[in-house]
Design a protein around this motif. Structure first.
Motif, PDB file in Angstrom:
ATOM      1  N   THR A  20      -4.251 -26.740  20.029  1.00  0.00           N
ATOM      2  CA  THR A  20      -5.379 -26.079  20.692  1.00  0.00           C
ATOM      3  C   THR A  20      -5.001 -25.781  22.141  1.00  0.00           C
ATOM      4  OG1 THR A  20      -6.569 -28.004  21.629  1.00  0.00           O
ATOM      5  CG2 THR A  20      -6.925 -27.514  19.289  1.00  0.00           C
ATOM      6  N   THR A  22      -6.309 -24.480  26.251  1.00  0.00           N
ATOM      7  CA  THR A  22      -7.381 -24.585  27.245  1.00  0.00           C
ATOM      8  C   THR A  22      -7.087 -23.637  28.401  1.00  0.00           C
ATOM      9  OG1 THR A  22      -6.340 -26.279  28.649  1.00  0.00           O
ATOM     10  CG2 THR A  22      -7.538 -27.050  26.679  1.00  0.00           C
ATOM     11  N   ASN A  40     -13.075 -28.519  24.153  1.00  0.00           N
ATOM     12  CA  ASN A  40     -12.333 -28.611  22.888  1.00  0.00           C
ATOM     13  C   ASN A  40     -12.613 -29.931  22.181  1.00  0.00           C
ATOM     14  OD1 ASN A  40     -11.211 -26.181  23.693  1.00  0.00           O
ATOM     15  ND2 ASN A  40      -9.101 -26.788  23.282  1.00  0.00           N
ATOM     16  N   PRO A 229     -13.161 -22.862  22.505  1.00  0.00           N
ATOM     17  CA  PRO A 229     -13.577 -24.143  21.925  1.00  0.00           C
ATOM     18  C   PRO A 229     -14.217 -24.020  20.549  1.00  0.00           C
ATOM     19  CG  PRO A 229     -14.148 -24.068  24.244  1.00  0.00           C
ATOM     20  CD  PRO A 229     -13.653 -22.701  23.887  1.00  0.00           C
ATOM     21  N   VAL A 232     -11.935 -24.525  17.480  1.00  0.00           N
ATOM     22  CA  VAL A 232     -11.284 -25.806  17.181  1.00  0.00           C
ATOM     23  C   VAL A 232     -11.670 -26.254  15.774  1.00  0.00           C
ATOM     24  CG1 VAL A 232     -11.252 -28.267  17.749  1.00  0.00           C
ATOM     25  CG2 VAL A 232     -11.073 -26.564  19.574  1.00  0.00           C
TER      26      VAL A 232
END
Length: 262
Positions: A20, A22, A40, A229, A232
């Motif tokens: 993931t 950011t 997340n 997010p 996820v």
């Protein structure tokens, strides 16, 4: 096996998401990904994940590589998120970029590895030493077979060098953004114990890729590759693709069959 997405969600669940991104995937004011670490992790908790990794792009990327100076900040963000969501184990990783102009084949130096809990790697455009112009032209316009086979060979060699020269957890979206010999890469992942990713954001691995890779004793992992997010923990379409490619869901390391209601 049924590949209806609702049926898959009822039968299977994802246990962790180790890929993931950011806001730390950035260059100057440009934010390649949109969420904070806390965002997340919050979504991971809401979706019942047991673990999540923050794996921003390697520092060599000219447009959205993480700055190594930001690593202490990411660690602090992870510590804060861990306090808020103790039920989710949070790891700090990185999605290193595969290149041909570094001895270890990555834009993450060997001496930086101990700053991360683990290292993933994948091929991306946007940095020197990755044959980007040729791969972009090939992907957009196609090439005569002889030239394309040469490009496939150098892309595959570049990838194999990175996999053999480093301790890698996941090879991200294998086959994406250029021609690669999936059989050679799968054999290398088998030998090195590296998981091959079925990416929820990209079409790779494709069904045809999976049919080839599935012939080798390699494990697969589903990753959201979330850049927002809310993405996820995405997994259902990746499971459907794996099944279509002949992959037994039991070979996917982060997929668990749901317990039937008693």
């Amino acid at each position: 096996m049924n590949t209806d997405l609702d049926t898959i969600r009822k039968k299977w669940c994802l246990t962790f998401d180790y890929h993931t991104h950011t806001i730390y995937s950035h260059m100057g004011p440009y934010r390649h990904a949109k969420g904070q670490v806390m965002d997340n992790v919050r979504v991971a908790a809401e979706r019942g994940l047991k673990e999540i990794a923050i794996t921003d792009h390697g520092p060599g990327h000219r447009f959205y590589g993480i700055s190594m100076r930001d690593i202490p900040k990411v660690r602090r963000d992870i510590e804060e998120a861990q306090k808020s969501f103790p039920e989710v184990k949070i790891w700090l990783g990185v999605e290193a970029n595969i290149v041909a102009n570094k001895p270890n084949g990555l834009d993450v130096k060997p001496e930086w590895f101990d700053q991360f809990d683990f290292v993933n790697c994948g091929y991306h455009y946007g940095l020197p030493g990755c044959h980007m112009p040729r791969n972009m032209i090939d992907s957009k316009f196609g090439r005569p077979s002889g030239s394309r086979e040469h490009l496939r060979a150098i892309n595959t060699e570049m990838t194999v060098n990175a996999l053999e020269s480093n301790k890698i957890r996941i090879l991200t979206h294998p086959g994406d953004k250029g021609p690669f010999d999936i059989a050679v890469i799968a054999r290398t992942c088998e030998e090195q114990g590296i998981w091959m990713e079925i990416n929820a954001r990209h079409t790779h691995m494709t069904v045809e890729d999976l049919k080839v890779a599935g012939k080798f004793d390699v494990s697969f992992v589903i990753s959201s590759d979330a850049h927002r997010p809310e993405h996820v923990g995405r997994y259902a379409a990746s499971v459907a693709r794996a099944i279509e490619g002949g992959i037994d869901p039991g070979r996917i390391v982060n997929l668990r069959e749901r317990e039937e209601d008693l």
